[in-house]
Design a protein around this motif. Structure first.
Motif, mmCIF file in Angstrom:
data_model
loop_
_atom_site.group_PDB
_atom_site.id
_atom_site.type_symbol
_atom_site.label_atom_id
_atom_site.label_comp_id
_atom_site.label_asym_id
_atom_site.label_seq_id
_atom_site.Cartn_x
_atom_site.Cartn_y
_atom_site.Cartn_z
ATOM 1 N N ARG A 140 3.243 -2.446 4.345
ATOM 2 C CA ARG A 140 2.742 -3.796 4.100
ATOM 3 C C ARG A 140 1.869 -4.207 5.276
ATOM 4 O O ARG A 140 2.007 -3.655 6.361
ATOM 5 C CB ARG A 140 3.903 -4.773 3.902
ATOM 6 N N PRO A 141 0.981 -5.177 5.092
ATOM 7 C CA PRO A 141 -0.031 -5.487 6.113
ATOM 8 C C PRO A 141 0.510 -6.093 7.401
ATOM 9 O O PRO A 141 -0.258 -6.301 8.340
ATOM 10 C CB PRO A 141 -0.947 -6.498 5.407
ATOM 11 N N ASP A 142 1.803 -6.370 7.483
ATOM 12 C CA ASP A 142 2.313 -6.992 8.699
ATOM 13 C C ASP A 142 2.572 -5.972 9.810
ATOM 14 O O ASP A 142 2.884 -6.360 10.941
ATOM 15 C CB ASP A 142 3.600 -7.778 8.405
ATOM 16 N N VAL A 143 2.426 -4.674 9.490
ATOM 17 C CA VAL A 143 2.549 -3.641 10.514
ATOM 18 C C VAL A 143 1.335 -2.733 10.453
ATOM 19 O O VAL A 143 0.670 -2.634 9.425
ATOM 20 C CB VAL A 143 3.839 -2.807 10.348
ATOM 21 N N SER A 144 1.032 -2.074 11.572
ATOM 22 C CA SER A 144 -0.151 -1.213 11.625
ATOM 23 C C SER A 144 0.179 0.257 11.406
ATOM 24 O O SER A 144 -0.718 1.075 11.197
ATOM 25 C CB SER A 144 -0.865 -1.374 12.973
ATOM 26 N N GLU A 145 1.459 0.579 11.442
ATOM 27 C CA GLU A 145 1.830 1.983 11.273
ATOM 28 C C GLU A 145 3.264 2.072 10.778
ATOM 29 O O GLU A 145 4.129 1.276 11.145
ATOM 30 C CB GLU A 145 1.695 2.723 12.606
ATOM 31 N N LYS A 146 3.486 3.080 9.920
ATOM 32 C CA LYS A 146 4.845 3.357 9.448
ATOM 33 C C LYS A 146 5.022 4.856 9.387
ATOM 34 O O LYS A 146 4.156 5.561 8.870
ATOM 35 C CB LYS A 146 5.088 2.738 8.076
ATOM 36 N N PHE B 265 0.847 -1.190 0.000
ATOM 37 C CA PHE B 265 0.000 0.000 0.000
ATOM 38 C C PHE B 265 0.886 1.245 0.000
ATOM 39 O O PHE B 265 1.318 1.713 1.054
ATOM 40 C CB PHE B 265 -0.920 0.000 1.221
ATOM 41 N N PRO B 266 1.133 1.818 -1.178
ATOM 42 C CA PRO B 266 1.958 3.027 -1.246
ATOM 43 C C PRO B 266 1.104 4.298 -1.308
ATOM 44 O O PRO B 266 -0.074 4.259 -1.689
ATOM 45 C CB PRO B 266 2.708 2.844 -2.568
ATOM 46 N N TRP B 267 1.723 5.398 -0.977
ATOM 47 C CA TRP B 267 1.149 6.719 -1.193
ATOM 48 C C TRP B 267 2.089 7.485 -2.122
ATOM 49 O O TRP B 267 3.302 7.454 -1.936
ATOM 50 C CB TRP B 267 1.001 7.484 0.113
ATOM 51 N N TYR B 268 1.476 8.163 -3.097
ATOM 52 C CA TYR B 268 2.229 8.978 -4.035
ATOM 53 C C TYR B 268 1.829 10.439 -3.875
ATOM 54 O O TYR B 268 0.672 10.756 -3.591
ATOM 55 C CB TYR B 268 1.971 8.536 -5.480
ATOM 56 N N GLN B 269 2.801 11.322 -4.109
ATOM 57 C CA GLN B 269 2.581 12.765 -4.059
ATOM 58 C C GLN B 269 2.824 13.314 -5.459
ATOM 59 O O GLN B 269 3.840 12.988 -6.099
ATOM 60 C CB GLN B 269 3.577 13.401 -3.078
ATOM 61 N N GLN B 270 1.906 14.137 -5.943
ATOM 62 C CA GLN B 270 2.037 14.681 -7.294
ATOM 63 C C GLN B 270 1.819 16.186 -7.283
ATOM 64 O O GLN B 270 0.779 16.664 -6.840
ATOM 65 C CB GLN B 270 1.047 14.016 -8.252
ATOM 66 N N PHE B 271 2.803 16.909 -7.811
ATOM 67 C CA PHE B 271 2.671 18.357 -7.997
ATOM 68 C C PHE B 271 2.150 18.621 -9.412
ATOM 69 O O PHE B 271 2.350 17.789 -10.319
ATOM 70 C CB PHE B 271 4.003 19.044 -7.754
ATOM 71 N N PRO B 272 1.489 19.760 -9.615
ATOM 72 C CA PRO B 272 0.883 20.040 -10.936
ATOM 73 C C PRO B 272 1.884 19.917 -12.074
ATOM 74 O O PRO B 272 2.987 20.452 -12.008
ATOM 75 C CB PRO B 272 0.383 21.478 -10.763
ATOM 76 N N GLY B 273 1.493 19.188 -13.113
ATOM 77 C CA GLY B 273 2.321 19.042 -14.293
ATOM 78 C C GLY B 273 3.486 18.097 -14.145
ATOM 79 O O GLY B 273 4.319 17.994 -15.062
ATOM 80 N N LYS B 274 3.572 17.399 -13.018
ATOM 81 C CA LYS B 274 4.682 16.481 -12.760
ATOM 82 C C LYS B 274 4.168 15.053 -12.608
ATOM 83 O O LYS B 274 2.980 14.823 -12.417
ATOM 84 C CB LYS B 274 5.423 16.881 -11.478
ATOM 85 N N GLY B 275 5.096 14.094 -12.676
ATOM 86 C CA GLY B 275 4.718 12.717 -12.412
ATOM 87 C C GLY B 275 4.631 12.470 -10.914
ATOM 88 O O GLY B 275 5.250 13.163 -10.116
ATOM 89 N N PRO B 276 3.844 11.463 -10.504
ATOM 90 C CA PRO B 276 3.750 11.125 -9.084
ATOM 91 C C PRO B 276 5.087 10.632 -8.549
ATOM 92 O O PRO B 276 5.846 9.976 -9.262
ATOM 93 C CB PRO B 276 2.713 9.998 -9.059
#
Lengths: 112, 111
Positions: free
Chosen positions: B51-57, B33-44
Motif C-alpha cells: 500500500r502507498p503508505d510504505v516505500s518497500e515491502k 498494488f499486488p503482484w501475481y505469479q502465474q505458471f503455464p496453464g494455472k491461475g495467478p
C-alpha cells in the motif's frame, strides 16, 4: 488454487453455440469475478458480483452473461454474440471489502 | 481509462541474479498494488502486495519497491531460481475491488 474450482479445464465448442463455464468456491467469499486472459493483454474483467443476486459489468462484458443465485457459485455464459470467444477464462473471489483476490485454475475455451 | 503499464514483456536472468519487473500507473487514487505469479496453464497466485503508505515491502526473496511521486512500483526477485520462471503480473485498485492488471512479464531463469 485454494478453494476455487473451475470446470472443465478444457472446453471445445462450435461457433454459434452458447457455452457455460462453471466457478465454485468454498471460501465463504462474498465477491466473485470473471476475467479473460489473452496473450500479451493481461487479465481483463468481464463481470463481478459482490453479493448474491447482484452483479456488475466489467470492462469487456459484451457477449457474456452471468448469474449469482448462490454465494458459492458464479457461472459465466459465453454467448454466440461474443466475437472472439477463444481464450483462457479465470474466476476469482475475495472477502467483502478485501483487496485480495484468489484465482481458480482457469478454463481454456476453444471455439472453432 | 485506468491503466497499469508493465515492463519488460519478457526477461531472462541467470540463476542467482536479481530479476526486476517494473510497473507504472496513472490513477493517483490507486491504494493497493499486488503482484501475481502465474505458471503455464494455472491461475495467478497472489505473491506480495503493498500500500502507498510504505516505500518497500519484503517477503523472503521478493521485494516490492514503491515510488508514490513517480507513480511507479517494481518487483525484485533476489537470488532468482529456475522455479521462479513464470509470468508475473502487477495490478492496482482503489478500493472498489476491481483490479486493473498490467500486461505481464514472462520471466525465465537460466542455469
Amino acid at each position: 488454487d485454494g478453494g476455487i474450482t473451475q470446470s472443465p479445464k478444457y472446453l471445445f465448442r462450435k461457433e454459434g453455440q452458447n457455452v457455460t463455464l462453471s466457478c465454485e468456491q468454498n471460501l465463504n467469499h462474498d465477491a466473485m469475478y470473471w476475467y479473460r486472459q489473452d496473450p500479451g493483454q493481461g487479465l481483463r474483467l468481464i463481470y463481478y458480483s459482490q453479493i448474491v443476486n447482484d452483479f456488475q459489468k466489467g470492462d469487456i462484458a459484451e457477449g457474456y452473461s452471468v448469474s449469482r443465485e448462490k454465494k458459492e457459485s458464479f457461472p459465466l455464459t459465453v454467448t454466440s454474440a461474443q466475437k472472439n470467444p477463444t481464450a483462457f477464462y479465470l474466476c476469482a473471489s475475495s472477502e467483502q471489502g478485501s483487496d485480495e483476490q484468489y484465482f481458480g485454475p482457469g478454463t481454456r475455451l476453444t471455439v472453432t | 481509462q485506468q491503466q497499469v503499464k508493465q515492463s519488460p514483456q519478457s526477461l531472462i536472468v541467470q540463476k542467482g541474479g536479481i530479476s526486476i519487473i517494473n510497473c507504472a500507473y496513472e490513477n493517483t487514487a490507486f491504494d493497493y498494488f499486488p503482484w501475481y505469479q502465474q505458471f503455464p496453464g494455472k491461475g495467478p497466485a497472489l505473491l506480495i502486495a503493498i500500500r502507498p503508505d510504505v516505500s518497500e515491502k519484503k517477503e523472503g526473496r521478493f521485494t516490492i519497491s514503491f515510488n508514490k511521486s513517480a507513480k511507479q512500483f517494481s518487483l525484485h526477485i533476489m537470488d532468482s531460481q529456475p522455479g521462479d520462471s513464470a509470468t508475473y503480473f502487477c495490478a492496482a485498485n482503489f478500493g472498489n475491488e476491481k483490479l486493473t492488471f498490467g500486461t505481464g512479464t514472462r520471466l525465465t531463469i537460466i542455469p
